[in-house]
Design a protein around this motif. Structure first.
Motif, mmCIF file in Angstrom:
data_model
loop_
_atom_site.group_PDB
_atom_site.id
_atom_site.type_symbol
_atom_site.label_atom_id
_atom_site.label_comp_id
_atom_site.label_asym_id
_atom_site.label_seq_id
_atom_site.Cartn_x
_atom_site.Cartn_y
_atom_site.Cartn_z
ATOM 1 N N UNK A 82 51.508 14.613 17.667
ATOM 2 C CA UNK A 82 52.663 14.615 19.617
ATOM 3 C C UNK A 82 52.970 13.549 19.020
ATOM 4 N N UNK A 83 53.577 13.276 19.854
ATOM 5 C CA UNK A 83 54.738 11.830 19.154
ATOM 6 C C UNK A 83 55.636 11.312 20.769
ATOM 7 N N UNK A 84 55.338 10.012 20.560
ATOM 8 C CA UNK A 84 55.742 9.089 21.418
ATOM 9 C C UNK A 84 57.047 8.604 21.830
ATOM 10 N N UNK A 85 57.316 9.445 23.080
ATOM 11 C CA UNK A 85 58.926 9.793 23.092
ATOM 12 C C UNK A 85 59.555 7.874 24.196
ATOM 13 N N UNK A 86 58.220 7.045 25.471
ATOM 14 C CA UNK A 86 58.348 6.093 25.866
ATOM 15 C C UNK A 86 56.758 5.890 26.231
ATOM 16 N N UNK A 87 56.772 5.214 27.502
ATOM 17 C CA UNK A 87 55.219 4.686 27.741
ATOM 18 C C UNK A 87 54.342 5.824 28.055
ATOM 19 N N UNK A 88 55.096 6.992 28.644
ATOM 20 C CA UNK A 88 54.677 7.950 29.919
ATOM 21 C C UNK A 88 54.795 9.246 29.413
ATOM 22 N N UNK A 89 55.274 9.426 28.269
ATOM 23 C CA UNK A 89 55.646 10.416 28.035
ATOM 24 C C UNK A 89 55.008 10.842 26.003
ATOM 25 N N UNK A 90 53.978 11.938 25.517
ATOM 26 C CA UNK A 90 53.421 11.726 24.839
ATOM 27 C C UNK A 90 53.468 12.958 24.767
ATOM 28 N N UNK A 91 54.670 14.255 24.919
ATOM 29 C CA UNK A 91 54.820 15.588 24.274
ATOM 30 C C UNK A 91 53.752 15.574 22.403
ATOM 31 N N UNK A 92 53.205 17.179 22.565
ATOM 32 C CA UNK A 92 53.387 17.867 21.631
ATOM 33 C C UNK A 92 53.790 18.791 21.171
ATOM 34 N N UNK A 93 54.730 18.589 20.544
ATOM 35 C CA UNK A 93 55.806 19.921 20.182
ATOM 36 C C UNK A 93 54.503 20.827 18.952
ATOM 37 N N UNK A 94 54.998 22.343 19.345
ATOM 38 C CA UNK A 94 54.205 23.089 18.440
ATOM 39 C C UNK A 94 54.761 22.769 17.047
ATOM 40 N N UNK A 95 55.509 22.519 16.462
ATOM 41 C CA UNK A 95 56.194 22.238 15.063
ATOM 42 C C UNK A 95 56.728 21.267 15.169
ATOM 43 N N UNK A 96 56.490 20.261 14.108
ATOM 44 C CA UNK A 96 58.008 19.940 14.197
ATOM 45 C C UNK A 96 58.209 19.032 12.665
ATOM 46 N N UNK A 97 59.615 18.684 12.032
ATOM 47 C CA UNK A 97 59.978 18.085 11.255
ATOM 48 C C UNK A 97 60.430 16.461 10.849
ATOM 49 N N UNK A 98 59.579 15.622 10.190
ATOM 50 C CA UNK A 98 59.671 14.208 10.184
ATOM 51 C C UNK A 98 59.862 14.009 8.299
ATOM 52 N N UNK A 99 60.848 12.495 8.402
ATOM 53 C CA UNK A 99 61.442 12.454 6.720
ATOM 54 C C UNK A 99 59.238 12.198 5.978
ATOM 55 N N UNK A 100 59.263 12.417 5.289
ATOM 56 C CA UNK A 100 58.444 11.874 4.949
ATOM 57 C C UNK A 100 57.571 10.336 4.943
ATOM 58 N N UNK A 101 58.593 9.574 4.914
ATOM 59 C CA UNK A 101 57.857 7.875 5.035
ATOM 60 C C UNK A 101 57.842 7.863 6.533
ATOM 61 N N UNK A 102 57.588 8.610 6.806
ATOM 62 C CA UNK A 102 56.696 8.183 8.688
ATOM 63 C C UNK A 102 55.340 8.476 8.764
ATOM 64 N N UNK A 103 54.708 8.964 7.131
ATOM 65 C CA UNK A 103 53.775 9.890 7.137
ATOM 66 C C UNK A 103 52.510 8.824 6.258
ATOM 67 N N UNK A 104 51.817 7.912 7.436
ATOM 68 C CA UNK A 104 51.611 6.850 6.166
ATOM 69 C C UNK A 104 50.073 6.479 5.923
ATOM 70 N N UNK A 105 49.602 6.640 7.014
ATOM 71 C CA UNK A 105 47.761 6.768 7.278
ATOM 72 C C UNK A 105 47.345 8.373 7.630
ATOM 73 N N UNK A 106 46.354 8.725 6.798
ATOM 74 C CA UNK A 106 45.687 9.527 7.331
ATOM 75 C C UNK A 106 44.999 10.091 9.114
ATOM 76 N N UNK A 107 45.313 8.592 9.499
ATOM 77 C CA UNK A 107 43.941 8.653 10.358
ATOM 78 C C UNK A 107 45.474 8.713 11.998
ATOM 79 N N UNK A 108 46.364 8.022 12.109
ATOM 80 C CA UNK A 108 47.784 8.174 12.030
ATOM 81 C C UNK A 108 47.359 8.807 13.295
ATOM 82 N N UNK A 109 47.524 9.266 14.245
ATOM 83 C CA UNK A 109 47.489 10.602 15.871
ATOM 84 C C UNK A 109 48.796 10.589 16.442
#
Length: 206
Positions: A82-109
């Motif tokens: 899932x990705x946070x768009x705003x307070x009422x929107x948290x969709x789950x794309x099938x695949x995403x590409x993100x910068x490596x630095x945003x992966x900070x915690x193995x428990x993040x959701x």
């Protein structure tokens, strides 16, 4: 001897979450118990995903592994997250590409939507209107620069590519790909889309 009395079985009611006034929030997805896998939040409402088709499963796996093999070292490819768009929107794309630095915690959701460089949705019957209309609008407003929509054309993949037009803040179609897909953003990609198929391939004649 008294007559035997039959007891009608009591129907078991499904216990659905009752939304609060104003709808659910992005934080609620991490707190609500017993949600089905891959539940999304769209405009404050919970969206439950239907059964996955073989095409959908193969397409998601294909793009996850192919993009991971082609991505520069400072990018990560993540499926069904899932990705946070705003307070009422948290969709789950099938695949995403993100910068490596945003992966900070193995428990993040979730990831902030503004960090996503590419979002891919594989269309299914129940998600058609969301993937063609609702999600692209929200992804564009969140500033996601590239969106791919993957559709099933009689068992073979067709990929519709959209890029964010900076002056309008809306997506512009930059290509429709069948068979082979070659693009330069978010990084150089050259893919054989015929590898995604629900049909049995016949062996080539010698």
């Amino acid at each position: 001897m008294g007559a035997l009395m039959s007891v009608e079985p009591t129907a078991r009611r499904a216990e659905w979450p009752v939304p609060p006034v104003g709808g659910w929030t992005a934080d609620d997805l991490d707190k609500l118990p017993n949600l089905p896998p891959h539940t999304e939040l769209i405009d404050g409402s919970l969206v439950f995903v239907g059964p996955q088709t073989l095409f959908h499963s193969r397409a998601v796996s294909f793009f996850e592994w192919q993009l991971q093999s082609l991505a520069p070292e400072d990018f990560e490819v993540v499926r069904e997250f899932t990705i946070d768009i705003d307070r009422q929107n948290r969709p789950e794309p099938d695949v995403i590409v993100v910068p490596e630095h945003v992966i900070q915690d193995p428990e993040q959701t979730r990831f902030p939507a503004e960090t996503v460089r590419l979002a891919i949705e594989v269309v299914s019957t129940e998600s058609m209107s969301r993937d063609r209309e609702t999600k692209p609008l929200k992804y564009a407003r969140a500033g996601i620069p590239v969106y791919w929509r993957v559709e099933n054309d009689n068992g073979r993949a067709v990929v519709y590519v959209f890029e964010l037009e900076p002056n309008t803040g809306q997506y512009t179609s930059t290509g429709i790909f069948r068979g082979r897909m070659k693009v330069d953003v978010p990084f150089a990609v050259d893919l054989d889309l015929t590898a995604i198929t629900t049909k049995r391939r016949r062996p080539r004649e010698q």
